[in-house]
Write an enzyme that holds these catalytic residues in place. Structure first.
Site, PDB file in Angstrom:
ATOM      1  N   LYS A 233       0.848  -1.195   0.000  1.00  0.00           N
ATOM      2  CA  LYS A 233       0.000   0.000   0.000  1.00  0.00           C
ATOM      3  C   LYS A 233       0.879   1.239   0.000  1.00  0.00           C
ATOM      4  O   LYS A 233       1.832   1.328   0.785  1.00  0.00           O
ATOM      5  CB  LYS A 233      -0.912  -0.017   1.236  1.00  0.00           C
ATOM      6  CG  LYS A 233      -1.989   1.045   1.195  1.00  0.00           C
ATOM      7  CD  LYS A 233      -2.977   0.895   2.332  1.00  0.00           C
ATOM      8  CE  LYS A 233      -2.489   1.515   3.617  1.00  0.00           C
ATOM      9  NZ  LYS A 233      -2.306   2.960   3.554  1.00  0.00           N
TER      10      LYS A 233
ATOM     11  N   ASP B  44      -3.436   4.257  -1.734  1.00  0.00           N
ATOM     12  CA  ASP B  44      -4.455   4.572  -0.729  1.00  0.00           C
ATOM     13  C   ASP B  44      -4.834   6.058  -0.828  1.00  0.00           C
ATOM     14  O   ASP B  44      -4.627   6.833   0.095  1.00  0.00           O
ATOM     15  CB  ASP B  44      -3.861   4.230   0.652  1.00  0.00           C
ATOM     16  CG  ASP B  44      -4.859   4.362   1.772  1.00  0.00           C
ATOM     17  OD1 ASP B  44      -6.051   4.541   1.495  1.00  0.00           O
ATOM     18  OD2 ASP B  44      -4.410   4.277   2.944  1.00  0.00           O
TER      19      ASP B  44
ATOM     20  N   LYS C 270      -7.758   7.571  -1.075  1.00  0.00           N
ATOM     21  CA  LYS C 270      -8.981   7.983  -0.355  1.00  0.00           C
ATOM     22  C   LYS C 270      -9.710   9.108  -1.085  1.00  0.00           C
ATOM     23  O   LYS C 270      -9.895  10.212  -0.586  1.00  0.00           O
ATOM     24  CB  LYS C 270      -8.679   8.376   1.080  1.00  0.00           C
ATOM     25  CG  LYS C 270      -8.154   7.227   1.918  1.00  0.00           C
ATOM     26  CD  LYS C 270      -8.148   7.532   3.396  1.00  0.00           C
ATOM     27  CE  LYS C 270      -7.664   6.386   4.236  1.00  0.00           C
ATOM     28  NZ  LYS C 270      -6.232   6.111   4.123  1.00  0.00           N
TER      29      LYS C 270
ATOM     30  N   ASP D  13     -14.168  13.379  -3.527  1.00  0.00           N
ATOM     31  CA  ASP D  13     -14.790  14.577  -4.116  1.00  0.00           C
ATOM     32  C   ASP D  13     -15.950  14.193  -5.036  1.00  0.00           C
ATOM     33  O   ASP D  13     -16.319  13.021  -5.143  1.00  0.00           O
ATOM     34  CB  ASP D  13     -13.713  15.361  -4.881  1.00  0.00           C
ATOM     35  CG  ASP D  13     -13.957  16.860  -4.802  1.00  0.00           C
ATOM     36  OD1 ASP D  13     -15.115  17.275  -4.968  1.00  0.00           O
ATOM     37  OD2 ASP D  13     -12.991  17.609  -4.595  1.00  0.00           O
TER      38      ASP D  13
ATOM     39  N   THR E 263     -14.394  15.690 -10.467  1.00  0.00           N
ATOM     40  CA  THR E 263     -13.057  16.015  -9.937  1.00  0.00           C
ATOM     41  C   THR E 263     -12.250  14.738  -9.718  1.00  0.00           C
ATOM     42  O   THR E 263     -11.072  14.656 -10.066  1.00  0.00           O
ATOM     43  CB  THR E 263     -13.199  16.786  -8.600  1.00  0.00           C
ATOM     44  OG1 THR E 263     -14.050  17.904  -8.822  1.00  0.00           O
ATOM     45  CG2 THR E 263     -11.857  17.240  -8.066  1.00  0.00           C
TER      46      THR E 263
ATOM     47  N   SER F   7      -9.985   3.148  11.404  1.00  0.00           N
ATOM     48  CA  SER F   7      -9.351   2.700  12.643  1.00  0.00           C
ATOM     49  C   SER F   7      -9.164   3.835  13.640  1.00  0.00           C
ATOM     50  O   SER F   7      -8.885   3.589  14.809  1.00  0.00           O
ATOM     51  CB  SER F   7      -7.978   2.110  12.302  1.00  0.00           C
ATOM     52  OG  SER F   7      -7.188   3.094  11.649  1.00  0.00           O
TER      53      SER F   7
ATOM     54  N   GLY G  55       1.615  -0.965   8.900  1.00  0.00           N
ATOM     55  CA  GLY G  55       2.571   0.059   8.478  1.00  0.00           C
ATOM     56  C   GLY G  55       3.769   0.098   9.405  1.00  0.00           C
ATOM     57  O   GLY G  55       4.699  -0.713   9.299  1.00  0.00           O
ATOM     58  N   ARG G  56       3.686   1.016  10.389  1.00  0.00           N
ATOM     59  CA  ARG G  56       4.836   1.245  11.266  1.00  0.00           C
ATOM     60  C   ARG G  56       5.302  -0.012  11.996  1.00  0.00           C
ATOM     61  O   ARG G  56       6.490  -0.159  12.282  1.00  0.00           O
ATOM     62  CB  ARG G  56       4.491   2.356  12.265  1.00  0.00           C
ATOM     63  CG  ARG G  56       4.535   3.726  11.629  1.00  0.00           C
ATOM     64  CD  ARG G  56       3.830   4.780  12.452  1.00  0.00           C
ATOM     65  NE  ARG G  56       2.388   4.721  12.299  1.00  0.00           N
ATOM     66  CZ  ARG G  56       1.540   5.564  12.882  1.00  0.00           C
ATOM     67  NH1 ARG G  56       1.998   6.522  13.657  1.00  0.00           N
ATOM     68  NH2 ARG G  56       0.245   5.452  12.679  1.00  0.00           N
TER      69      ARG G  56
HETATM   70  O1  S5P Z   1      -9.086   3.562   8.780  1.00  0.00           O
HETATM   71  C1  S5P Z   1      -7.980   3.565   8.266  1.00  0.00           C
HETATM   72  C2  S5P Z   1      -7.815   3.436   6.882  1.00  0.00           C
HETATM   73  C3  S5P Z   1      -6.545   3.361   6.357  1.00  0.00           C
HETATM   74  S1  S5P Z   1      -6.377   2.983   4.702  1.00  0.00           S
HETATM   75  N1  S5P Z   1      -6.872   3.656   9.034  1.00  0.00           N
HETATM   76  C4  S5P Z   1      -5.614   3.616   8.512  1.00  0.00           C
HETATM   77  O2  S5P Z   1      -4.665   3.677   9.292  1.00  0.00           O
HETATM   78  N2  S5P Z   1      -5.436   3.510   7.164  1.00  0.00           N
HETATM   79  C5  S5P Z   1      -4.078   3.503   6.561  1.00  0.00           C
HETATM   80  O3  S5P Z   1      -3.390   2.366   7.057  1.00  0.00           O
HETATM   81  C6  S5P Z   1      -3.231   4.710   6.932  1.00  0.00           C
HETATM   82  O4  S5P Z   1      -3.341   5.727   5.955  1.00  0.00           O
HETATM   83  C7  S5P Z   1      -1.837   4.123   6.977  1.00  0.00           C
HETATM   84  O5  S5P Z   1      -1.262   4.160   5.697  1.00  0.00           O
HETATM   85  C8  S5P Z   1      -2.025   2.679   7.368  1.00  0.00           C
HETATM   86  C9  S5P Z   1      -1.785   2.362   8.839  1.00  0.00           C
HETATM   87  O6  S5P Z   1      -0.454   2.597   9.182  1.00  0.00           O
HETATM   88  P1  S5P Z   1       0.144   2.232  10.624  1.00  0.00           P
HETATM   89  O7  S5P Z   1       1.541   2.755  10.572  1.00  0.00           O
HETATM   90  O8  S5P Z   1      -0.687   2.917  11.658  1.00  0.00           O
HETATM   91  O9  S5P Z   1       0.094   0.721  10.724  1.00  0.00           O
END
Ligand code: S5P
Length: 479
Positions: A279, A310, A312, A315, A319, A370, A449-450
């Site tokens: 992603k 991603d 998101k 609009d 657009t 989330s 991610g992190r």
């Molecule tokens: O509800 C959401 C939707 C998405 S797509 N919460 C999120 O955190 N994300 C994405 O998931 C967010 O933009 C990020 O790229 C990833 C979570 O990253 P992390 O580092 O917190 O695991």
């Protein structure tokens, strides 16, 4: 009783709960009379009187059932009436939630009860009976029984017959006719206004309002990704991802939220064999260029993963079309899937249609988020799911936190906010563990991610997440 009815009707008129004039109803019909019993919350004595009359109405009726074990007001106006009745007669209440909470215990019916307990349903007024039937349906879904419904006012627009069809007796303190008679006798309704009221009543004698479907509840999926790929023949990208997961034995997506090309590419090469989806947020890459996309594509072919931008989109359709196809990033040319918010309405999906179907890209609708305090909950989530169902050739699945009963199995459910250790960050992100998400929440792909890219050794960390998520999926299947 007649005197008592008069007393209540005139008091309701006095406090503006019964208004005369021209009112546009929810259905679009113009009504010369408007009844809004919500204001009774400001009149405790009247509320108590109403509760008393309503209770007596049921137990004075010859066809009444046994005394109820429980009382339940139809949300929301009837809740204070039910409370007054409960206190006056020492009968416990249950409360029906209009939407099951998105967190906590998720009870549809709150309060203590036993299977088979009989509930007297209380409503302020009935038109078609649809709201009453929704409450009865939910009460029955948890094993309670309902035989009697009591209302203050029966608008005489089909509710009695509709409830009878469903085996329910309707008791009302007064009907619309009695209310109007009382107003006429008291000189409150005269001349042309009276004629209008009568015409309106005649024209609207049978209003049929459909009962809303049951509030979707969390459910588990016990079908394999292989089986789901067969169900997903309506959407090429969903099918592709289900197959890839089966082949690769991975349901891990990594969020490569790094800010230079080199970092993203290095991570993609290191973890590519562990993941099914990489992603990106390309707008955070400071040195982005077309060469980056070429290299990322090459890595996706080398390691067999799909690319998910991603973006998101949120609009208006026109657009979004440009944002997706043109500009610096030309996302439509290289991304296998993109995220879309439903907030702008279904036109946003139409703006992808041609390009998505031609290039076999999939849309992921944000059904839940989330982050703390997210507004993607309850009715909004339901609307997103309905919108996706109407567009299943374009929409491959959802970004969500749980599987709900109205999410068909051909959709892929992807969940971010996943980490093994942390429970939150300082900017509202909330985390769950991979096994909880896949086993308990029954979603398909974890997005990390992190938890991975900030670790000392992203490759071995990705392997760890992959193994846990896949084991959890297998455990879910075996249950
Ligand atoms: O509800 C959401 C939707 C998405 S797509 N919460 C999120 O955190 N994300 C994405 O998931 C967010 O933009 C990020 O790229 C990833 C979570 O990253 P992390 O580092 O917190 O695991």
């Amino acid at each position: 009783m007649e005197n008592e009815i008069e007393k209540i009707v005139l008091k309701l008129n006095e406090i503006d709960a019964v208004k005369l004039g021209e009112f546009k109803l929810k259905s679009g019909i113009i009504s010369p009379i408007y009844i809004d019993l919500r204001v009774t919350v400001s009149e405790p004595k009247l509320l108590s009187l109403i509760g008393d009359f309503m209770y007596k109405r049921v137990y004075n009726d010859s066809n009444s059932g046994n005394k109820p074990k429980l009382l339940c007001g139809v949300p929301y106006t009837a809740l204070p009436i039910a409370t007054a009745m409960s206190v006056q007669n020492d009968i416990p209440m249950v409360i029906r939630r209009k939407e099951a909470k998105a967190y906590g215990t998720k009870q549809l019916i709150e309060g203590r009860f036993k299977e088979g307990d009989n509930v007297l349903v209380i409503e302020d007024l009935v038109t078609s009976g649809a709201s009453v039937l929704e409450t009865v349906r939910d009460l029955k879904s948890v094993g309670l029984t309902v035989t009697d419904v009591v209302v203050l006012l029966d608008r005489q627009q089909g509710a009695k017959q509709e409830l009878e069809k469903n085996g329910l007796r309707l008791h009302s303190v007064f009907t619309m006719e009695q209310l109007i008679d009382t107003l006429i006798k008291a000189g409150k309704l005269v001349g042309p206004q009276l004629e209008l009221v009568q015409k309106f009543l005649d024209a609207n004698r049978q209003v049929v309002v459909p009962v809303q479907p049951t509030t979707p509840q969390p459910v588990k999926s016990h079908l394999s990704f292989q089986e789901r790929s067969q169900l997903a023949n309506c959407n090429k990208m969903a099918q592709k991802l289900f197959r890839l997961m089966s082949e690769k034995k991975s349901n891990l997506a990594v969020a490569a939220d790094l800010t230079t090309k080199a970092e993203v590419l290095k991570l993609a090469d290191a973890i590519g064999s562990e993941i099914v989806v990489l992603k990106t947020h390309v707008d955070i890459i400071s040195d982005y260029d077309e060469d980056f996309v070429k290299q990322l594509k090459a890595l996706s072919e080398k390691h067999k993963f799909l690319i998910f931008e991603d973006r998101k989109f949120a609009d208006i359709g026109n657009t979004v079309k440009y944002q997706y196809q043109s500009g610096v990033y030309k996302i439509s040319e290289w991304s296998d899937m993109v995220t879309v918010h439903a907030v702008a309405g279904p036109g946003i999906i139409d703006s992808f249609k041609d390009s998505v179907l031609q290039k076999e890209c999939g849309l992921l609708m944000l059904a839940q988020m989330s982050s703390k305090g997210s507004l993607c909950v309850g009715e909004y989530t339901q609307q997103v799911v309905e919108m996706a169902k109407q567009n299943q050739d374009c929409v491959m699945g959802f970004i969500c936190q749980e599987r709900l009963s109205n999410m068909p199995e051909h959709f892929v459910l992807m969940t971010p906010g996943v980490q093994l250790n942390n429970t939150a960050d300082t900017l509202g992100q909330q985390y769950n563990t991979p096994d909880y998400i896949v086993q308990e929440k029954s979603t398909d792909v974890i997005i990390v991610g992190r938890g991975i890219y900030q670790s000392q050794d992203p490759k071995s960390e990705a392997h760890k997440y992959r193994t846990i998520a896949w084991d959890s999926y297998e455990k879910r299947l075996s249950k």
